[in-house]
Design a protein around this motif. Sequence first.
Motif, PDB file in Angstrom:
ATOM      1  N   SER A  33       0.874  -1.169   0.000  1.00 48.90           N
ATOM      2  CA  SER A  33       0.000   0.000   0.000  1.00 48.90           C
ATOM      3  C   SER A  33       0.914   1.223   0.000  1.00 48.90           C
ATOM      4  N   ASP A  34       0.339   2.405   0.112  1.00 52.97           N
ATOM      5  CA  ASP A  34       1.145   3.619   0.034  1.00 52.97           C
ATOM      6  C   ASP A  34       2.267   3.666   1.055  1.00 52.97           C
ATOM      7  N   GLN A  35       2.016   3.198   2.270  1.00 50.05           N
ATOM      8  CA  GLN A  35       3.035   3.294   3.306  1.00 50.05           C
ATOM      9  C   GLN A  35       3.413   1.983   3.972  1.00 50.05           C
ATOM     10  N   TYR A  36       2.774   0.892   3.567  1.00 50.09           N
ATOM     11  CA  TYR A  36       3.027  -0.403   4.209  1.00 50.09           C
ATOM     12  C   TYR A  36       3.347  -1.501   3.211  1.00 50.09           C
ATOM     13  N   LEU A  37       4.188  -2.416   3.668  1.00 51.44           N
ATOM     14  CA  LEU A  37       4.414  -3.681   2.991  1.00 51.44           C
ATOM     15  C   LEU A  37       4.004  -4.747   4.007  1.00 51.44           C
ATOM     16  N   LEU A  70       8.854   2.101   3.239  1.00 52.88           N
ATOM     17  CA  LEU A  70       7.639   1.430   3.694  1.00 52.88           C
ATOM     18  C   LEU A  70       7.856   0.824   5.078  1.00 52.88           C
ATOM     19  N   LYS A  71       6.806   0.777   5.855  1.00 52.84           N
ATOM     20  CA  LYS A  71       6.814   0.060   7.127  1.00 52.84           C
ATOM     21  C   LYS A  71       6.320  -1.354   6.853  1.00 52.84           C
ATOM     22  N   VAL A  72       6.914  -2.342   7.528  1.00 52.02           N
ATOM     23  CA  VAL A  72       6.579  -3.738   7.301  1.00 52.02           C
ATOM     24  C   VAL A  72       5.653  -4.253   8.395  1.00 52.02           C
ATOM     25  N   ILE A  73       4.575  -4.880   7.970  1.00 49.20           N
ATOM     26  CA  ILE A  73       3.656  -5.573   8.864  1.00 49.20           C
ATOM     27  C   ILE A  73       3.952  -7.065   8.690  1.00 49.20           C
ATOM     28  N   TYR A  78       7.367 -16.652   9.620  1.00 46.79           N
ATOM     29  CA  TYR A  78       8.823 -16.595   9.489  1.00 46.79           C
ATOM     30  C   TYR A  78       9.338 -15.164   9.654  1.00 46.79           C
ATOM     31  N   VAL A  79       8.747 -14.232   8.942  1.00 45.59           N
ATOM     32  CA  VAL A  79       9.186 -12.835   9.022  1.00 45.59           C
ATOM     33  C   VAL A  79       8.968 -12.298  10.440  1.00 45.59           C
ATOM     34  N   ASN A  80       7.816 -12.601  11.015  1.00 45.59           N
ATOM     35  CA  ASN A  80       7.522 -12.151  12.371  1.00 45.59           C
ATOM     36  C   ASN A  80       8.569 -12.684  13.352  1.00 45.59           C
ATOM     37  N   ALA A  81       8.915 -13.958  13.235  1.00 39.92           N
ATOM     38  CA  ALA A  81       9.919 -14.557  14.130  1.00 39.92           C
ATOM     39  C   ALA A  81      11.277 -13.882  13.965  1.00 39.92           C
ATOM     40  N   GLN A  82      11.673 -13.602  12.728  1.00 40.46           N
ATOM     41  CA  GLN A  82      12.959 -12.950  12.496  1.00 40.46           C
ATOM     42  C   GLN A  82      12.969 -11.526  13.059  1.00 40.46           C
ATOM     43  N   PHE A  83      11.875 -10.790  12.885  1.00 40.90           N
ATOM     44  CA  PHE A  83      11.791  -9.438  13.431  1.00 40.90           C
ATOM     45  C   PHE A  83      11.875  -9.482  14.954  1.00 40.90           C
ATOM     46  N   ARG A  84      11.233 -10.444  15.579  1.00 40.18           N
ATOM     47  CA  ARG A  84      11.250 -10.550  17.043  1.00 40.18           C
ATOM     48  C   ARG A  84      12.606 -11.018  17.571  1.00 40.18           C
ATOM     49  N   ARG A  85      13.282 -11.889  16.831  1.00 39.49           N
ATOM     50  CA  ARG A  85      14.608 -12.371  17.241  1.00 39.49           C
ATOM     51  C   ARG A  85      15.682 -11.301  17.100  1.00 39.49           C
ATOM     52  N   HIS A  86      15.525 -10.435  16.110  1.00 39.63           N
ATOM     53  CA  HIS A  86      16.554  -9.433  15.790  1.00 39.63           C
ATOM     54  C   HIS A  86      15.933  -8.039  15.648  1.00 39.63           C
ATOM     55  N   ASP A  92      13.778   0.153  12.144  1.00 39.79           N
ATOM     56  CA  ASP A  92      13.423   1.278  11.283  1.00 39.79           C
ATOM     57  C   ASP A  92      12.245   0.996  10.359  1.00 39.79           C
ATOM     58  N   ILE A  93      11.947  -0.290  10.110  1.00 38.95           N
ATOM     59  CA  ILE A  93      10.865  -0.608   9.168  1.00 38.95           C
ATOM     60  C   ILE A  93       9.721  -1.391   9.805  1.00 38.95           C
ATOM     61  N   TRP A  94       9.879  -1.835  11.027  1.00 41.08           N
ATOM     62  CA  TRP A  94       8.900  -2.704  11.677  1.00 41.08           C
ATOM     63  C   TRP A  94       7.703  -1.912  12.188  1.00 41.08           C
ATOM     64  N   GLU A  95       6.536  -2.214  11.676  1.00 40.91           N
ATOM     65  CA  GLU A  95       5.281  -1.603  12.127  1.00 40.91           C
ATOM     66  C   GLU A  95       4.722  -2.485  13.247  1.00 40.91           C
ATOM     67  N   LYS A  96       5.210  -2.257  14.452  1.00 39.91           N
ATOM     68  CA  LYS A  96       4.853  -3.104  15.597  1.00 39.91           C
ATOM     69  C   LYS A  96       3.386  -3.006  15.974  1.00 39.91           C
ATOM     70  N   GLU A  97       2.807  -1.848  15.782  1.00 40.30           N
ATOM     71  CA  GLU A  97       1.406  -1.630  16.170  1.00 40.30           C
ATOM     72  C   GLU A  97       0.448  -2.540  15.406  1.00 40.30           C
ATOM     73  N   ARG A  98       0.836  -2.956  14.213  1.00 42.21           N
ATOM     74  CA  ARG A  98      -0.068  -3.749  13.379  1.00 42.21           C
ATOM     75  C   ARG A  98       0.416  -5.185  13.204  1.00 42.21           C
ATOM     76  N   SER A  99       1.395  -5.588  14.013  1.00 41.99           N
ATOM     77  CA  SER A  99       1.907  -6.956  13.965  1.00 41.99           C
ATOM     78  C   SER A  99       1.046  -7.846  14.837  1.00 41.99           C
ATOM     79  N   GLU A 100       1.099  -9.140  14.557  1.00 41.27           N
ATOM     80  CA  GLU A 100       0.362 -10.107  15.365  1.00 41.27           C
ATOM     81  C   GLU A 100       0.928 -10.101  16.782  1.00 41.27           C
ATOM     82  N   PRO A 101       0.092 -10.274  17.799  1.00 37.88           N
ATOM     83  CA  PRO A 101       0.590 -10.336  19.176  1.00 37.88           C
ATOM     84  C   PRO A 101       1.384 -11.624  19.406  1.00 37.88           C
TER      85      PRO A 101
END
Length: 102
Positions: A33-37, A70-73, A78-86, A92-101
């Motif tokens: 989308s305009d601001q999210y991947l 873009l911010k990443v949701i 797999y992507v969620n696990a990698q973002f949480r591990r590192h 700078d790109i992680w959209e935490k507000e819209r990530s799965e809990p």
Amino acid sequence: MENIQFKTLGKGLSAFVIQEGEEKIGEMVVGLSDQYLTAYHTEVVPQKEGKGLAGQLLAAMVDYARQHQLKVIPLCPYVNAQFRRHPDLYEDIWEKERSEPD
């Protein structure tokens, strides 16, 4: 790094794809989308698992997000696990507000 192509799939979806000849051996499906991947799904064929292909797809997606500001949701497990591990690598790109809990 394998040659990764960015392809439009239709219905608002695109994918980062790794092919070996005519065979697709890895894919990360995303929505833009305009601001999210939004990363939805990552898959590597079983015969190629453990060779770092998912990591290469992740790196390509991260580069794309940064280049296009873009911010990443990360809905893909797999992507969620990698973002949480590192988190420091993706802050700078992680959209935490819209990530799965957790």
